[in-house]
Design a protein around this motif. Structure first.
Motif, PDB file in Angstrom:
ATOM      1  N   ASP A 169       0.320  -1.264   0.445  1.00  0.00           N
ATOM      2  CA  ASP A 169      -0.193   0.148   0.305  1.00  0.00           C
ATOM      3  C   ASP A 169       1.018   1.763  -0.300  1.00  0.00           C
ATOM      4  O   ASP A 169       0.760   2.103  -0.665  1.00  0.00           O
ATOM      5  CB  ASP A 169      -0.752   0.165   1.242  1.00  0.00           C
ATOM      6  N   ILE A 170       2.046   1.336   0.593  1.00  0.00           N
ATOM      7  CA  ILE A 170       3.020   2.385   0.861  1.00  0.00           C
ATOM      8  C   ILE A 170       4.105   2.647  -0.680  1.00  0.00           C
ATOM      9  O   ILE A 170       3.991   3.636  -1.113  1.00  0.00           O
ATOM     10  CB  ILE A 170       3.945   2.378   1.805  1.00  0.00           C
ATOM     11  N   MET A 171       3.135   1.632  -1.111  1.00  0.00           N
ATOM     12  CA  MET A 171       4.623   1.161  -2.334  1.00  0.00           C
ATOM     13  C   MET A 171       3.461   2.056  -3.497  1.00  0.00           C
ATOM     14  O   MET A 171       3.859   2.990  -4.129  1.00  0.00           O
ATOM     15  CB  MET A 171       4.988  -0.026  -3.292  1.00  0.00           C
ATOM     16  N   SER A 172       2.422   1.685  -3.599  1.00  0.00           N
ATOM     17  CA  SER A 172       1.157   2.177  -4.317  1.00  0.00           C
ATOM     18  C   SER A 172       1.152   3.564  -4.023  1.00  0.00           C
ATOM     19  O   SER A 172       1.051   3.975  -4.855  1.00  0.00           O
ATOM     20  CB  SER A 172       0.178   1.595  -4.031  1.00  0.00           C
ATOM     21  N   SER A 173       1.110   3.599  -3.097  1.00  0.00           N
ATOM     22  CA  SER A 173       0.616   5.696  -2.796  1.00  0.00           C
ATOM     23  C   SER A 173       1.471   6.239  -3.194  1.00  0.00           C
ATOM     24  O   SER A 173       1.499   7.492  -3.340  1.00  0.00           O
ATOM     25  CB  SER A 173       0.627   5.815  -1.445  1.00  0.00           C
ATOM     26  N   ILE A 174       2.777   6.264  -3.993  1.00  0.00           N
ATOM     27  CA  ILE A 174       4.192   6.608  -3.890  1.00  0.00           C
ATOM     28  C   ILE A 174       3.725   6.911  -5.262  1.00  0.00           C
ATOM     29  O   ILE A 174       5.231   7.027  -6.365  1.00  0.00           O
ATOM     30  CB  ILE A 174       5.637   6.796  -3.038  1.00  0.00           C
ATOM     31  N   GLY A 175       3.663   5.719  -5.760  1.00  0.00           N
ATOM     32  CA  GLY A 175       3.569   5.097  -7.815  1.00  0.00           C
ATOM     33  C   GLY A 175       4.721   4.395  -7.830  1.00  0.00           C
ATOM     34  O   GLY A 175       4.191   4.009  -9.402  1.00  0.00           O
ATOM     35  N   GLU A 351      20.738   7.876 -16.789  1.00  0.00           N
ATOM     36  CA  GLU A 351      19.674   7.726 -16.779  1.00  0.00           C
ATOM     37  C   GLU A 351      19.051   7.202 -17.539  1.00  0.00           C
ATOM     38  O   GLU A 351      17.274   7.135 -18.933  1.00  0.00           O
ATOM     39  CB  GLU A 351      18.942   9.498 -17.535  1.00  0.00           C
ATOM     40  N   LYS A 352      19.364   6.456 -19.284  1.00  0.00           N
ATOM     41  CA  LYS A 352      19.603   6.325 -20.468  1.00  0.00           C
ATOM     42  C   LYS A 352      19.035   4.371 -19.704  1.00  0.00           C
ATOM     43  O   LYS A 352      18.320   4.048 -20.767  1.00  0.00           O
ATOM     44  CB  LYS A 352      20.451   5.984 -20.963  1.00  0.00           C
ATOM     45  N   TYR A 353      20.185   3.998 -19.156  1.00  0.00           N
ATOM     46  CA  TYR A 353      20.301   2.736 -18.530  1.00  0.00           C
ATOM     47  C   TYR A 353      19.270   2.539 -17.232  1.00  0.00           C
ATOM     48  O   TYR A 353      18.918   1.273 -16.871  1.00  0.00           O
ATOM     49  CB  TYR A 353      21.559   2.342 -18.545  1.00  0.00           C
ATOM     50  N   ILE A 354      18.920   2.941 -16.476  1.00  0.00           N
ATOM     51  CA  ILE A 354      17.396   3.255 -15.178  1.00  0.00           C
ATOM     52  C   ILE A 354      17.000   4.248 -16.011  1.00  0.00           C
ATOM     53  O   ILE A 354      17.069   5.085 -15.390  1.00  0.00           O
ATOM     54  CB  ILE A 354      19.009   2.983 -14.398  1.00  0.00           C
ATOM     55  N   ASP A 355      15.493   3.287 -15.549  1.00  0.00           N
ATOM     56  CA  ASP A 355      14.629   4.328 -15.133  1.00  0.00           C
ATOM     57  C   ASP A 355      14.841   4.710 -13.794  1.00  0.00           C
ATOM     58  O   ASP A 355      13.239   4.297 -12.303  1.00  0.00           O
ATOM     59  CB  ASP A 355      13.211   3.778 -15.281  1.00  0.00           C
ATOM     60  N   VAL A 356      15.460   6.098 -13.339  1.00  0.00           N
ATOM     61  CA  VAL A 356      15.831   6.680 -12.452  1.00  0.00           C
ATOM     62  C   VAL A 356      14.693   6.993 -11.568  1.00  0.00           C
ATOM     63  O   VAL A 356      14.595   6.861 -10.324  1.00  0.00           O
ATOM     64  CB  VAL A 356      16.707   7.801 -12.943  1.00  0.00           C
ATOM     65  N   ASP A 357      13.618   7.231 -11.775  1.00  0.00           N
ATOM     66  CA  ASP A 357      12.463   8.005 -10.814  1.00  0.00           C
ATOM     67  C   ASP A 357      11.481   6.541 -10.228  1.00  0.00           C
ATOM     68  O   ASP A 357      11.209   6.940  -8.910  1.00  0.00           O
ATOM     69  CB  ASP A 357      11.798   8.781 -11.744  1.00  0.00           C
ATOM     70  N   ALA A 358      11.313   5.411 -10.986  1.00  0.00           N
ATOM     71  CA  ALA A 358      10.921   4.564 -10.964  1.00  0.00           C
ATOM     72  C   ALA A 358      11.362   4.109  -9.325  1.00  0.00           C
ATOM     73  O   ALA A 358      10.898   2.989  -8.808  1.00  0.00           O
ATOM     74  CB  ALA A 358      10.325   3.322 -11.712  1.00  0.00           C
ATOM     75  N   VAL A 359      12.617   4.219  -9.456  1.00  0.00           N
ATOM     76  CA  VAL A 359      14.155   3.158  -8.784  1.00  0.00           C
ATOM     77  C   VAL A 359      14.101   3.608  -7.280  1.00  0.00           C
ATOM     78  O   VAL A 359      13.985   3.133  -6.288  1.00  0.00           O
ATOM     79  CB  VAL A 359      15.386   2.786  -9.631  1.00  0.00           C
ATOM     80  N   LEU A 360      13.935   5.328  -7.477  1.00  0.00           N
ATOM     81  CA  LEU A 360      13.766   6.045  -6.683  1.00  0.00           C
ATOM     82  C   LEU A 360      12.743   5.778  -5.287  1.00  0.00           C
ATOM     83  O   LEU A 360      12.887   5.576  -4.580  1.00  0.00           O
ATOM     84  CB  LEU A 360      14.456   6.933  -6.828  1.00  0.00           C
TER      85      LEU A 360
END
Length: 583
Positions: A169-175, A351-360
């Protein structure tokens, strides 16, 4: 990629036709009868790319986290009993399963798990396994309203029944694209079996729901029946293929029945003997990357790619990733992953090789819930790796040991876990997917911003306490009536209260670390413990942990459901319960 997209879309259309034929047999009353009756927030992540695709994912509305699902398993009694007796083999048998009133015939079902499975295997008072249900194991293309596979988890090591639910639920709340989840009552051949948590398996349906069917999924894993500790070729329980210890002796078998309790203060644990220390990277004895014993995962579980440490360009060097692909992958797909890992470890073109936003976002939520049975600790497992057009991200899985349930030491270690070094038993250099991003000031600030967002939107406004209260109202009667619970109802009630207390103190510490009033690194906290949040009011054992996840329950360790050919054991379990009540 365009060809893959065509294949997946064509497959989706075939699934729709198969689904309509396979799921037309309805039994019982569907508590979630039509999608129009549901307003669950879990459906928000579903893809709206086309009406046809939406129609093929009707399971999304059925997995409503605000309601209780129902699973009725109808199976040959003798085959069911045999499967349970051989649970460690994790072999499927055929069953008819009715979910929320919709029957799917001839599906595969088997026990699942690692340490949690072995705890049940080695205890003769319970058969409360977690189970995996694969709808197309025997019928090609068969789904449950578009879903390929689902797991039902047994709440091992969680007296509160809430840790995995709250983590997602916490995971989902942050996207974060977390799997769908909902509580579920389980019955077998008409008899109540237990109260579980149903979780969507990350497979093709998940990709359709969250990624428009694009990309590849891997579940890096080096456990191989050894709870992550060495033994890539380990074959339990007959002893064949046992890995050798550095001194030449065989690895001892674990006696799960007589395991000692974990000490309250893990800092006082005795050190490994010198000849048992995991070899350092590159010393000739360890595995690839941050290897271990014989390159098979070792004591830090990091061999063969699970740590995402780059070693070389050979596909064979990352067998723990590629041997556990959840989608049909090719050498070309594998080469893209290796290229991404090479750049990640070098810190180039991130940023080319890692979805930085999703990983953070993932690591922000992961840090909040303190789950060390994961990528951020020794075993480096219990996560999915997602790759799309050469870019990697990480996805959550298996959070029953969150909130300090996995060898986390005392409550202060959990409450005050350092947000800028949220690892255990390893260094950030050994976990590059987090470490390399935190080396970049811009990404570290972004990570802090996501932590603050979770604090503000899930905790500081009272949402956490209200969510726990709402879940308690939703589940308490089901827990009270759970015939195989690992805990008592009184212990459950105390665990819910303790978990609420822990969550509030954890976020108080995170806020202090973000503000700079509390050190945000492990070294900083060791240097000045006076600034840490006082966690003495929290008793982690009340919530449940790896060492005590099956103690103190009904029948001591969860008695077997009535009518499952274990009457004598059930009577003994009742006797044990009476003795427990006297104590």
């Amino acid at each position: 990629m365009e060809f893959k997209r065509f294949i997946k879309q064509a497959g989706c259309a075939l699934v729709c036709v198969t689904m309509l034929a396979a799921c037309s047999d309805n039994e019982g009353t569907n508590t979630n009868s039509t999608s129009s009756e549901l307003t669950s927030s879990t459906s928000a992540g579903a893809s709206n790319s086309s009406e046809a695709k939406t129609a093929s994912l009707d399971y999304v509305d059925q997995m409503d986290k605000t309601k209780i699902m129902s699973f009725s398993i109808n199976v040959d009694e003798a085959k069911w009993k045999e499967m349970l007796e051989k649970a460690s083999e994790e072999e499927y048998i055929s069953a008819d399963v009715t979910i929320n009133g919709t029957t799917i015939k001839n599906v595969g079902i088997r026990p699942k798990g690692n340490s949690s499975l072995m705890k049940v295997v080695q205890n003769d008072k319970t058969d409360r396994f977690s189970f995996k249900i694969k709808f197309d194991e025997y019928v090609d293309g068969q789904t449950w309203l578009g879903l390929d596979q689902i797991v039902i988890n047994n709440m091992d090591a969680d007296n509160s029944y809430l840790k995995e639910y709250l983590s997602y639920d916490i995971m989902s709340s942050i996207g974060v694209d977390a799997p769908l989840y909902a509580f579920a009552d389980i019955s077998v051949n008409g008899k109540a079996w237990g109260f579980y948590l149903a979780v969507e398996v990350l497979d093709s349906a998940y990709l359709d729901r969250t990624q428009e069917g694009e990309g590849e999924l891997y579940k890096p894993n080096n456990d191989n029946g050894m709870m992550g500790m060495g033994g890539g070729n380990f074959k339990a329980p007959n002893g064949e293929g046992m890995p050798e210890m550095p001194n030449g002796e065989d690895m001892p078998m674990l006696d799960m029945k007589n395991m000692p309790e974990m000490p309250a203060d893990m800092e006082n644990m005795p050190a490994f003997p010198a000849d048992m220390q995991p070899p350092a990277e590159g010393d000739g004895n360890g595995g690839r990357g941050a290897g271990g014993f014989g390159g098979r995962g070792g004591m830090n579980g990091a061999g063969n790619g699970v740590s995402l440490v780059y070693s070389d360009d050979n596909i064979e060097s990352y067998s723990a990733i590629f041997d556990n692909a959840e989608t049909k992958t090719t050498e070309e797909d594998h080469a893209r992953v290796i290229t991404a890992l090479k750049n990640l470890n070098a810190g180039t073109d991130l940023e080319k090789y890692i979805d930085v936003d999703a990983v953070l976002k993932y690591f922000a939520a992961h840090t909040v819930v303190v789950n060390m049975d994961s990528y951020t600790a020794n075993m480096a497992h219990n996560y999915y790796l997602y790759e799309n057009e050469g870019q990697l991200s990480i996805l959550p899985w298996d959070y029953n040991l969150a909130f300090g349930g996995f060898m986390s030491g005392n409550a202060s270690d959990v409450v005050n876990q350092a947000i800028d070094t949220p690892v255990s038993g390893v260094t950030l250099e050994e976990r590059p997917l987090l470490g390399k991003l935190l080396e970049v000031p811009e990404y570290k600030e972004q990570y802090h911003n996501y932590l603050q967002e979770i604090v503000d939107n899930y905790f500081a406004n009272g949402k956490f306490e209200q969510t726990v209260s709402n879940l308690n109202q939703l589940t308490s009667e089901h827990v009270k009536n759970d015939p195989t619970s690992f805990t008592t109802f009184d212990a459950y009630s105390k665990a819910v209260a303790e978990l609420t207390k822990l969550g509030k103190l954890r976020v108080e510490s995170i806020q202090g670390q973000l503000d700079g009033t509390i050190p945000s690194t492990t070294e900083g906290q060791k240097a000045d413990k006076s600034k840490l949040i006082d966690a003495s009011p929290v008793d982690l054992t009340k919530i449940g942990n790896m060492g005590k996840g099956m103690g103190g329950g009904r029948g001591g360790l969860g008695e077997r459901p009535a009518g499952t050919d274990s009457g004598a054991k059930s009577q003994q379990a009742q006797s044990d319960q009476k003795q427990t009540d006297k104590q």
